[in-house]
Design an enzyme around this catalytic site. Sequence first.
Site, short mmCIF file in Angstrom:
data_model
loop_
_atom_site.label_atom_id
_atom_site.label_comp_id
_atom_site.label_asym_id
_atom_site.label_seq_id
_atom_site.Cartn_x
_atom_site.Cartn_y
_atom_site.Cartn_z
N ASP A 225 8.81 -12.97 -5.40
CA ASP A 225 8.66 -11.51 -5.45
C ASP A 225 8.90 -10.98 -6.86
O ASP A 225 9.76 -10.13 -7.09
CB ASP A 225 9.60 -10.83 -4.45
CG ASP A 225 9.01 -10.81 -3.04
OD1 ASP A 225 8.00 -11.50 -2.82
OD2 ASP A 225 9.56 -10.12 -2.17
N ASN A 257 6.68 -13.67 -0.75
CA ASN A 257 5.64 -13.08 0.10
C ASN A 257 4.80 -12.04 -0.64
O ASN A 257 3.70 -11.71 -0.21
CB ASN A 257 6.26 -12.46 1.35
CG ASN A 257 7.16 -11.28 1.04
OD1 ASN A 257 8.13 -11.41 0.29
ND2 ASN A 257 6.87 -10.13 1.61
N HIS A 258 5.29 -11.54 -1.78
CA HIS A 258 4.50 -10.59 -2.57
C HIS A 258 3.61 -11.29 -3.59
O HIS A 258 2.84 -10.60 -4.28
CB HIS A 258 5.41 -9.59 -3.27
CG HIS A 258 5.83 -8.46 -2.38
ND1 HIS A 258 5.22 -7.24 -2.40
CD2 HIS A 258 6.79 -8.39 -1.43
CE1 HIS A 258 5.79 -6.45 -1.50
NE2 HIS A 258 6.74 -7.12 -0.90
N HIS A 309 12.16 -18.48 -0.58
CA HIS A 309 12.15 -17.02 -0.72
C HIS A 309 12.64 -16.31 0.54
O HIS A 309 13.51 -15.44 0.47
CB HIS A 309 10.76 -16.52 -1.07
CG HIS A 309 10.69 -15.03 -1.14
ND1 HIS A 309 11.25 -14.31 -2.17
CD2 HIS A 309 10.17 -14.10 -0.27
CE1 HIS A 309 11.07 -13.02 -1.96
NE2 HIS A 309 10.42 -12.87 -0.82
N HIS A 509 14.38 -12.00 -0.51
CA HIS A 509 13.53 -11.32 0.46
C HIS A 509 14.11 -10.04 1.03
O HIS A 509 13.36 -9.20 1.52
CB HIS A 509 13.20 -12.31 1.60
CG HIS A 509 12.07 -11.88 2.49
ND1 HIS A 509 10.91 -11.35 2.00
CD2 HIS A 509 11.93 -11.92 3.85
CE1 HIS A 509 10.09 -11.09 3.03
NE2 HIS A 509 10.69 -11.41 4.14
N ASP A 687 -16.24 0.96 -10.31
CA ASP A 687 -16.03 1.25 -11.74
C ASP A 687 -14.73 2.01 -12.00
O ASP A 687 -14.47 2.41 -13.12
CB ASP A 687 -17.21 2.04 -12.30
CG ASP A 687 -17.40 3.38 -11.57
OD1 ASP A 687 -16.64 3.65 -10.60
OD2 ASP A 687 -18.30 4.13 -11.97
N ASN A 727 -17.57 20.07 -5.44
CA ASN A 727 -18.65 20.64 -6.27
C ASN A 727 -20.04 20.39 -5.69
O ASN A 727 -21.04 20.64 -6.35
CB ASN A 727 -18.57 20.08 -7.69
CG ASN A 727 -18.65 18.55 -7.70
OD1 ASN A 727 -18.80 17.93 -6.65
ND2 ASN A 727 -18.52 17.97 -8.88
N GLU A 736 -8.31 13.08 -6.40
CA GLU A 736 -7.94 14.48 -6.20
C GLU A 736 -7.72 14.77 -4.72
O GLU A 736 -6.81 15.51 -4.33
CB GLU A 736 -9.03 15.39 -6.76
CG GLU A 736 -8.73 16.88 -6.62
CD GLU A 736 -9.83 17.75 -7.21
OE1 GLU A 736 -9.89 18.93 -6.85
OE2 GLU A 736 -10.63 17.21 -8.01
#
Length: 749
Positions: A225, A257-258, A309, A509, A687, A727, A736
Amino acid sequence: MGCSSSAVMENQSKRSDRVASQADELARTPSPFAAIKAAILIQGWYRRYVARMEMRRRYTWSIFQSIEYSGEQDQLQLSHFFSFLMNHYVQSGETGGDWLSHLLTPSGHPGDNSDTEQEAEYESINVPDSYTGPRLSFPLTVADASTLLKTFKQQQQLHGRYVLQLLHETRKTLKQMPNITHISTCYSKEITICGDLHGKLDDLMLIFYKNGLPSPEKPYVFNGDFVDRGKNSLEVIIILFAFLLIYPNDVHLNRGNHEDHIVNLRYGFTKEVMQKYKACGKKILRLVQDVFSWLPLATIVDSKVLVVHGGISDTTDLDFLASIDRHRFKSALRSQARALENPNEKSSTNLCLKAQTSSRLDKNGNVRRKLPETSSISATDPSSFRKQRLVISSHSSGSSLSRSDGEQDGGKEEGVLQHYSNQERLPDGGHRFTPILEVSCLDCEVAFPNDLLREEMEWKQIVDILWSDPRNFVGCIPNSFRGGGCYFGHNVTESLLRRYDLELLIRSHECKQEGYELCHNRKVITIFSASNYYEEGSNRGAYIKLGPNRVPRFVQYRVSKSTRKLTLRERVSVVEASALKSLREKFYAHKSEVIDAFKQYDKDQTGKISTSQWASAVESVLHLHLPWRTLRSRLVRVDAEGSVDYLSSFEDLQIEQPMKEVQPNLIETLYRHRADLEIIFGMIDKDHSGMISIEEFRQTWKLFSSHLHVNLDDECIDGLARSIDFNKDGSIDFNEFLEAFRLVQKDNQ
């Protein structure tokens, strides 16, 4: 004569004044009894004060942990949604799933993107003359690592070309390492073992400042982690990988685990990389996730201390774990989803797969298990572990399972492999467990036509050591709170330690208030190295110094610039306020469900219910297992008779920019799944402009609502899409839009 008499009277007056003063002073001086009574009163007051502070600290901690684990269940739901998407595209024959498949498997298949091709990728990137950061040359030296530390401390960035080259060299080094690393203290006085860092660069810097930089004299084990949650995850792994390349025999990295690209999508690492390296971010992500898959799974110190872990389970087999091709499991979450999608494929083998749901806790808190009737091996007998251990041998027709050499009898032994699936949330807010698959009647002489069984066994071994947690009971049950791994009791710990002649299990953990915790008769140590994990001042970090005598020594610390100036009460209040804010947001995210649960008790529609009814209703919806009675006064208004005004929970909160044309239940659904939607639409936004088309929004939201069993008609979804096309250009600024779905205090609006 007159003068003499006057002088005498004056002296007598002074004498009487002095006596009176002494008498007053004597009267004001408390007796020993009064002093003792005052001391007892002060002591009692102080003890009550400390008890109140401790109570607030404990329920604050419970809130943070419950919400964190609830988020991990949501992560599992998101993983299932990805599988749902892939199935949809495959079944419909659409090609739109290419981008999703590419992202969910960023490194491709094991044979794709060879080392030569990866090397060509970073060599084609030019470093401009205007770049003022460090310029790395390989092989790295200690001076290079020191330069990186200084650069990151000054909040400067390493050029993308060097990041890619560093990752490329790290992968080559990790490929040479076994699944389980064996190290010894005989060459150094002590080994330092660190827990979760979670992108906390300041904590890593402080560890090196207090304990010294890695070297042959100061070896380190970093127990997984390294990334997510913190804002400097990339810098943390760059430093760790740099020291690994310099001292491959003295710096040891376990996978957590991460270290999983699906988890990284939710908890920030993917977003961090793309924000810091817009030009080559995708290349970095593809390579770093491949590097994660090559990280070793465990470390054993002096053949006596196991470092993993998460933890273990009652089926953990270190010999089998050592034989796994760990690189194939880039994400433990995806393998599980695949396992649950094709039950018919499993039945094609000569195994008997039975739905087993009899494992549960009895009234004493122990696990009541029902083994297959055909099994003649005790689940708790130490010798049975030797008998059940599976030796994998390769054949041209596939893989086969055979008994270990230690078995002398010619009969067939029946092994048991239990596969714990995760808790699933029902549309009505309830929960259920999908069946626990039990592989019984294992014929060790049968050769299987495919590798499905072995893959399932390998997957379970990896998930258990990455996701499991210890608990103070007997047995082993599914870890339904996290959604993965298991809860293992002290008897499971003792069995594994005895089986492999070990003395101690060190794991991470879990965040601990003091940075570490001992359990299971001091045979299991949890170490956590990210201080201020939930909030500034919420917890200490710690690391372990382990010498040849294998007696752990703990070093605690806290990275902080402000909490030392605060009193205990102020520090607790700051952390408590943050926890209660998170809990109120959780309330709001389930507003309609919670109110419906309240109304079940409020038959007369008075708007008030009892405290016990309020607590039961909240728990039935949120499933956070919190001390609701204690928290009541912090969340709702209570009248003089003790009745709870349940609607007061939502009075001071609202969405920042409410959309009048959108149905309230849809706004609530959007807010509840805001984090998941951010991930999904971020994947669509190739993008990273923050803009997606209305059609993409419609299609993905329809699939998402279908997966979550949210009943929304097409007109409602189209109305939502039109309302957020501010818009009217056919595109949606989703960043937003997400920012609009933020809870604020009404008074601060």
